[in-house]
Motif scaffolding. Structure first.
Motif, PDB file in Angstrom:
ATOM      1  N   UNK A  49       0.827  -1.196   0.000  1.00  0.00           N
ATOM      2  CA  UNK A  49       0.000   0.000   0.000  1.00  0.00           C
ATOM      3  C   UNK A  49       0.871   1.260   0.000  1.00  0.00           C
ATOM      4  N   UNK A  50       1.975   1.222   0.738  1.00  0.00           N
ATOM      5  CA  UNK A  50       2.925   2.347   0.711  1.00  0.00           C
ATOM      6  C   UNK A  50       3.481   2.549  -0.693  1.00  0.00           C
ATOM      7  N   UNK A  51       3.748   1.459  -1.402  1.00  0.00           N
ATOM      8  CA  UNK A  51       4.252   1.551  -2.771  1.00  0.00           C
ATOM      9  C   UNK A  51       3.243   2.189  -3.714  1.00  0.00           C
ATOM     10  N   UNK A  52       1.973   1.804  -3.570  1.00  0.00           N
ATOM     11  CA  UNK A  52       0.917   2.403  -4.384  1.00  0.00           C
ATOM     12  C   UNK A  52       0.822   3.902  -4.078  1.00  0.00           C
ATOM     13  N   UNK A  53       0.861   4.238  -2.790  1.00  0.00           N
ATOM     14  CA  UNK A  53       0.770   5.654  -2.393  1.00  0.00           C
ATOM     15  C   UNK A  53       1.926   6.457  -2.976  1.00  0.00           C
ATOM     16  N   UNK A  54       3.119   5.915  -2.912  1.00  0.00           N
ATOM     17  CA  UNK A  54       4.288   6.621  -3.449  1.00  0.00           C
ATOM     18  C   UNK A  54       4.181   6.775  -4.966  1.00  0.00           C
ATOM     19  N   UNK A  55       3.811   5.699  -5.648  1.00  0.00           N
ATOM     20  CA  UNK A  55       3.688   5.719  -7.110  1.00  0.00           C
ATOM     21  C   UNK A  55       2.669   6.754  -7.586  1.00  0.00           C
ATOM     22  N   UNK A  56       1.566   6.919  -6.837  1.00  0.00           N
ATOM     23  CA  UNK A  56       0.485   7.822  -7.236  1.00  0.00           C
ATOM     24  C   UNK A  56       0.575   9.177  -6.537  1.00  0.00           C
ATOM     25  N   UNK A  57       1.651   9.387  -5.791  1.00  0.00           N
ATOM     26  CA  UNK A  57       1.920  10.662  -5.113  1.00  0.00           C
ATOM     27  C   UNK A  57       0.866  10.993  -4.051  1.00  0.00           C
ATOM     28  N   UNK A  58       0.505   9.997  -3.240  1.00  0.00           N
ATOM     29  CA  UNK A  58      -0.405  10.203  -2.118  1.00  0.00           C
ATOM     30  C   UNK A  58       0.425  10.383  -0.862  1.00  0.00           C
ATOM     31  N   UNK A  59       0.169  11.476  -0.151  1.00  0.00           N
ATOM     32  CA  UNK A  59       0.967  11.817   1.025  1.00  0.00           C
ATOM     33  C   UNK A  59       0.263  11.541   2.341  1.00  0.00           C
ATOM     34  N   UNK A  60      -1.049  11.415   2.323  1.00  0.00           N
ATOM     35  CA  UNK A  60      -1.814  11.238   3.552  1.00  0.00           C
ATOM     36  C   UNK A  60      -2.796  10.089   3.425  1.00  0.00           C
ATOM     37  N   UNK A  61      -3.213   9.605   4.581  1.00  0.00           N
ATOM     38  CA  UNK A  61      -4.214   8.535   4.613  1.00  0.00           C
ATOM     39  C   UNK A  61      -4.914   8.571   5.954  1.00  0.00           C
ATOM     40  N   UNK A  62      -6.069   7.964   5.974  1.00  0.00           N
ATOM     41  CA  UNK A  62      -6.757   7.737   7.231  1.00  0.00           C
ATOM     42  C   UNK A  62      -7.484   6.409   7.125  1.00  0.00           C
ATOM     43  N   UNK A  63      -8.053   5.978   8.224  1.00  0.00           N
ATOM     44  CA  UNK A  63      -8.850   4.755   8.253  1.00  0.00           C
ATOM     45  C   UNK A  63     -10.232   5.159   8.725  1.00  0.00           C
ATOM     46  N   UNK A  64     -11.234   4.758   7.972  1.00  0.00           N
ATOM     47  CA  UNK A  64     -12.620   5.046   8.328  1.00  0.00           C
ATOM     48  C   UNK A  64     -13.345   3.729   8.552  1.00  0.00           C
ATOM     49  N   UNK A  65     -14.106   3.673   9.609  1.00  0.00           N
ATOM     50  CA  UNK A  65     -14.947   2.505   9.854  1.00  0.00           C
ATOM     51  C   UNK A  65     -16.393   2.942   9.750  1.00  0.00           C
ATOM     52  N   UNK A  66     -17.100   2.301   8.836  1.00  0.00           N
ATOM     53  CA  UNK A  66     -18.521   2.571   8.664  1.00  0.00           C
ATOM     54  C   UNK A  66     -19.249   1.361   9.224  1.00  0.00           C
ATOM     55  N   UNK A  67     -19.871   1.558  10.375  1.00  0.00           N
ATOM     56  CA  UNK A  67     -20.612   0.486  11.042  1.00  0.00           C
ATOM     57  C   UNK A  67     -21.647   1.105  11.963  1.00  0.00           C
ATOM     58  N   UNK A  68     -22.653   0.314  12.336  1.00  0.00           N
ATOM     59  CA  UNK A  68     -23.661   0.795  13.283  1.00  0.00           C
ATOM     60  C   UNK A  68     -23.014   1.114  14.622  1.00  0.00           C
ATOM     61  N   UNK A  69     -22.119   0.269  15.076  1.00  0.00           N
ATOM     62  CA  UNK A  69     -21.457   0.504  16.355  1.00  0.00           C
ATOM     63  C   UNK A  69     -20.580   1.746  16.306  1.00  0.00           C
ATOM     64  N   UNK A  70     -19.821   1.903  15.228  1.00  0.00           N
ATOM     65  CA  UNK A  70     -18.882   3.010  15.131  1.00  0.00           C
ATOM     66  C   UNK A  70     -19.530   4.365  14.947  1.00  0.00           C
ATOM     67  N   UNK A  71     -20.646   4.429  14.206  1.00  0.00           N
ATOM     68  CA  UNK A  71     -21.284   5.715  13.903  1.00  0.00           C
ATOM     69  C   UNK A  71     -22.530   5.990  14.739  1.00  0.00           C
ATOM     70  N   UNK A  72     -23.056   4.975  15.388  1.00  0.00           N
ATOM     71  CA  UNK A  72     -24.211   5.169  16.263  1.00  0.00           C
ATOM     72  C   UNK A  72     -25.423   5.727  15.546  1.00  0.00           C
ATOM     73  N   UNK A  73     -26.004   6.764  16.127  1.00  0.00           N
ATOM     74  CA  UNK A  73     -27.260   7.328  15.631  1.00  0.00           C
ATOM     75  C   UNK A  73     -27.170   7.939  14.233  1.00  0.00           C
TER      76      UNK A  73
END
Length: 180
Positions: A49-73
């Motif tokens: 994944x780091x290689x893909x990011x470097x190749x495509x010039x991506x400097x930042x990332x985050x992790x998002x969890x989409x779930x009923x527990x994680x997002x609640x109401x």
């Protein structure tokens, strides 16, 4: 990742919405609309994944969890927002760590929906300017790495007059050789 034409029948967006029999979409069709994907096993994915990011010039990332527990109401509200047809001014690159879902992309010039069923290990690149939407599948969970060229952001331009005249949409249509 599995790609097929969306059946356009009413019902829960989290269901597969596959024709019976299925109408698969071949890799050449995805390539013609500039959608890219590949599989990277989750275990030990960091270097690739780091290689893909470097190749495509991506400097930042985050992790998002989409779930009923994680997002609640706000879970259902968020799902509705992600599922509203839109474009972005940057390509959207997502790597699925856990769970899964569906990215739907519009095939130009037919305007048909192509459904991309993604699960853990799938990496997907959706070009800037293509109409698309996202939903989780029946598991109601996706944990995803989002890559960004600059600071993390998610700005949707919903389909309408503004999106049709957007320079990124116009450039996308030109790039796939479809008359505007």
């Amino acid at each position: 990742m599995r790609a097929y034409y969306f059946d356009n029948l009413p019902g829960d967006q989290r269901l597969p919405h596959d024709f019976n029999p299925s109408r698969p979409v071949d890799p050449d069709t995805l390539q013609s609309i500039k959608v890219e994907s590949w599989y990277i096993p989750v275990e030990g994915h960091e270097d690739k994944l780091d290689g893909v990011a470097k190749e495509r010039d991506y400097r930042n990332r985050d992790v998002i969890e989409i779930s009923k527990n994680g997002l609640g109401d706000i879970y259902e509200e968020k799902l509705k927002g992600f599922y509203k047809e839109h474009i972005h001014e940057d390509e959207e690159i997502r790597y699925i760590l856990q769970g899964g879902g569906f990215f739907d992309v519009r095939q130009a010039p037919s305007d048909q929906w192509i459904r991309l069923a993604v699960s853990a290990g799938d990496l997907l690149v959706i070009p800037a300017g293509i109409y698309h939407r996202f939903t989780v599948d029946e598991r109601n969970l996706t944990r995803t790495v989002r890559l960004f060229k600059d600071e993390p952001k998610w700005s949707a331009i919903y389909r309408g007059t503004e999106s049709e005249s957007n320079p990124h949409r116009i450039e996308y249509i030109k790039s796939i050789s479809v008359a505007a």
